[in-house]
Write a protein that holds these residues in place. Sequence first.
Motif, PDB file in Angstrom:
ATOM      1  N   LEU A   1      30.309  41.151  50.222  1.00  0.00           N
ATOM      2  CA  LEU A   1      31.502  41.147  49.380  1.00  0.00           C
ATOM      3  C   LEU A   1      31.120  40.547  48.031  1.00  0.00           C
ATOM      4  O   LEU A   1      30.548  39.454  47.976  1.00  0.00           O
ATOM      5  N   PRO A   2      31.410  41.221  46.922  1.00  0.00           N
ATOM      6  CA  PRO A   2      31.029  40.710  45.607  1.00  0.00           C
ATOM      7  C   PRO A   2      31.514  39.284  45.375  1.00  0.00           C
ATOM      8  O   PRO A   2      32.671  38.967  45.618  1.00  0.00           O
TER       9      PRO A   2
ATOM     10  N   VAL B   1      33.020  31.317  48.412  1.00  0.00           N
ATOM     11  CA  VAL B   1      34.014  32.343  48.741  1.00  0.00           C
ATOM     12  C   VAL B   1      35.006  32.451  47.584  1.00  0.00           C
ATOM     13  O   VAL B   1      35.785  31.518  47.349  1.00  0.00           O
ATOM     14  N   PRO B   2      34.985  33.572  46.858  1.00  0.00           N
ATOM     15  CA  PRO B   2      36.013  33.774  45.836  1.00  0.00           C
ATOM     16  C   PRO B   2      37.385  33.796  46.504  1.00  0.00           C
ATOM     17  O   PRO B   2      37.586  34.452  47.529  1.00  0.00           O
ATOM     18  N   GLY B   3      38.331  33.090  45.928  1.00  0.00           N
ATOM     19  CA  GLY B   3      39.638  32.916  46.538  1.00  0.00           C
ATOM     20  C   GLY B   3      40.444  34.180  46.719  1.00  0.00           C
ATOM     21  O   GLY B   3      41.365  34.204  47.531  1.00  0.00           O
ATOM     22  N   ARG B   4      40.113  35.250  46.013  1.00  0.00           N
ATOM     23  CA  ARG B   4      40.894  36.487  46.143  1.00  0.00           C
ATOM     24  C   ARG B   4      40.744  37.125  47.522  1.00  0.00           C
ATOM     25  O   ARG B   4      41.566  37.940  47.929  1.00  0.00           O
ATOM     26  N   TYR B   5      39.683  36.766  48.244  1.00  0.00           N
ATOM     27  CA  TYR B   5      39.498  37.292  49.602  1.00  0.00           C
ATOM     28  C   TYR B   5      40.275  36.440  50.599  1.00  0.00           C
ATOM     29  O   TYR B   5      40.314  35.215  50.475  1.00  0.00           O
ATOM     30  N   TRP B   6      40.871  37.100  51.593  1.00  0.00           N
ATOM     31  CA  TRP B   6      41.443  36.358  52.713  1.00  0.00           C
ATOM     32  C   TRP B   6      40.279  35.665  53.398  1.00  0.00           C
ATOM     33  O   TRP B   6      39.239  36.290  53.644  1.00  0.00           O
TER      34      TRP B   6
ATOM     35  N   ASP C   1      41.149  42.999  51.339  1.00  0.00           N
ATOM     36  CA  ASP C   1      42.157  44.035  51.593  1.00  0.00           C
ATOM     37  C   ASP C   1      42.823  44.497  50.298  1.00  0.00           C
ATOM     38  O   ASP C   1      43.912  45.063  50.310  1.00  0.00           O
ATOM     39  N   GLU C   2      42.139  44.276  49.172  1.00  0.00           N
ATOM     40  CA  GLU C   2      42.689  44.637  47.871  1.00  0.00           C
ATOM     41  C   GLU C   2      42.653  46.152  47.666  1.00  0.00           C
ATOM     42  O   GLU C   2      41.597  46.784  47.769  1.00  0.00           O
ATOM     43  N   GLU C   3      43.820  46.727  47.382  1.00  0.00           N
ATOM     44  CA  GLU C   3      43.909  48.163  47.120  1.00  0.00           C
ATOM     45  C   GLU C   3      42.997  48.541  45.960  1.00  0.00           C
ATOM     46  O   GLU C   3      42.953  47.857  44.951  1.00  0.00           O
ATOM     47  N   GLY C   4      42.262  49.637  46.124  1.00  0.00           N
ATOM     48  CA  GLY C   4      41.385  50.130  45.082  1.00  0.00           C
ATOM     49  C   GLY C   4      40.031  49.448  45.025  1.00  0.00           C
ATOM     50  O   GLY C   4      39.164  49.863  44.263  1.00  0.00           O
ATOM     51  N   SER C   5      39.825  48.398  45.814  1.00  0.00           N
ATOM     52  CA  SER C   5      38.534  47.710  45.819  1.00  0.00           C
ATOM     53  C   SER C   5      37.493  48.580  46.530  1.00  0.00           C
ATOM     54  O   SER C   5      37.779  49.160  47.584  1.00  0.00           O
ATOM     55  N   PRO C   6      36.271  48.668  45.993  1.00  0.00           N
ATOM     56  CA  PRO C   6      35.226  49.437  46.681  1.00  0.00           C
ATOM     57  C   PRO C   6      34.808  48.815  48.010  1.00  0.00           C
ATOM     58  O   PRO C   6      34.186  49.475  48.831  1.00  0.00           O
TER      59      PRO C   6
END
Length: 189
Positions: A19-20, A120-125, A95-100
């Motif tokens: 995951l980026p 861990v970037p916070g945008r990920y669950w 689970d971000e829509e449009g994420s590769p």
Amino acid sequence: MQNYITVMPLLTAVRELPLPGVKLVDLARLPDERGVFTEVMRGDWKELLGEDSIVQVNLSVTCPGIVRAWHRHLRGQNDYFIVVRGSIKVCAYDDEEGSPTKGHLVEVVLSEARMQVLRVPGRYWHGFKVVGHEPAYLVYFVNRLYDYASPDEERRPWNDPSVIPVAVNGRTEDPRVGRPWDWFYPPHR
């Protein structure tokens, strides 16, 4: 006796996970006749921190078998996890829509036996489960102060059936792919 700090680099190669922005690095443990010394975080570790500045450090002690999941931070908080006692399995899910990488899940076991920092970037669950038979002591560093009045935290249940990975650690053939995430899936399968 030589000063080990000036002899050895204290940060080894930073590994990017599937995951980026999720990064893992082994920390140098420097033993001598007195014990062991380890630097666990430095502001000049730009390969790990990027533009982040650590502003708060927290300690979480969690009992065996407990799952602390899922949550995310949508206002820019990134977490840096280090286990100083025990072992945990940390998962991050996109689970971000449009994420590769939508539907991808990264799973890492952190343990006192191998000193590592997981970014861990916070945008990920994300969340974790204590594995083993003793409490886990997790020290985590964050780049945003906790706002008591308006916390940067969104939550969902630890057993949310909508967390269905399409890949685990970049592998689509993992037997856990395509089904709701099971924190208690036996490790021997």
